[in-house]
Design a protein around this motif. Sequence first.
Motif, mmCIF file in Angstrom:
data_model
loop_
_atom_site.group_PDB
_atom_site.id
_atom_site.type_symbol
_atom_site.label_atom_id
_atom_site.label_comp_id
_atom_site.label_asym_id
_atom_site.label_seq_id
_atom_site.Cartn_x
_atom_site.Cartn_y
_atom_site.Cartn_z
ATOM 1 N N LEU A 10 0.883 -1.331 -0.108
ATOM 2 C CA LEU A 10 -0.099 -0.185 0.006
ATOM 3 C C LEU A 10 0.844 1.202 0.000
ATOM 4 O O LEU A 10 0.493 2.245 -0.635
ATOM 5 N N THR A 13 1.072 4.178 -2.645
ATOM 6 C CA THR A 13 0.177 4.195 -3.780
ATOM 7 C C THR A 13 -0.587 5.409 -4.065
ATOM 8 O O THR A 13 -0.261 6.395 -3.199
ATOM 9 N N ILE A 15 -2.767 8.482 -4.280
ATOM 10 C CA ILE A 15 -4.153 8.735 -3.784
ATOM 11 C C ILE A 15 -4.887 9.809 -4.665
ATOM 12 O O ILE A 15 -4.251 10.672 -4.915
ATOM 13 N N LEU A 63 -10.404 7.037 3.772
ATOM 14 C CA LEU A 63 -10.140 6.544 2.599
ATOM 15 C C LEU A 63 -11.019 5.381 2.019
ATOM 16 O O LEU A 63 -11.673 4.862 2.963
ATOM 17 N N VAL A 65 -11.600 2.518 -1.613
ATOM 18 C CA VAL A 65 -11.101 1.796 -2.704
ATOM 19 C C VAL A 65 -11.959 1.858 -3.853
ATOM 20 O O VAL A 65 -13.408 1.308 -3.579
ATOM 21 N N TRP A 77 -7.060 4.033 -5.147
ATOM 22 C CA TRP A 77 -7.437 4.629 -3.501
ATOM 23 C C TRP A 77 -7.860 5.943 -3.568
ATOM 24 O O TRP A 77 -7.253 6.705 -4.453
#
Length: 98
Positions: A10, A13, A15, A63, A65, A77
């Motif tokens: 993760l 990653t 965002i 957050l 997904v 994400w």
Amino acid sequence: MRVHESLQQLLDTAIFDMNGVRSGRLTDVLVDPRDGRVEYAQIALDSSEFGGWRYVVVPWSALGVDREPAAEPSERWFVKVRRETLERLARFETRQPR
């Protein structure tokens, strides 16, 4: 079957904000040591304004997904706020990425 991801996978990653605009990258996850639950995510905001990075901390619950088949990559994400809201959060800055 429930799918799990490792923290190592993760970190770094991309965002995106709730409008689908890339806002930064996941740089750290903060865990409550009493119960082991993930509480916050640290995001390095993309910032070309001054050549460094701006870091903000958001609740993990902010957050999400996007697992829609049409999304590129197949999993995206995002933070459930607009970029402008992220910019107003308390932050710290550094000249070097972590």
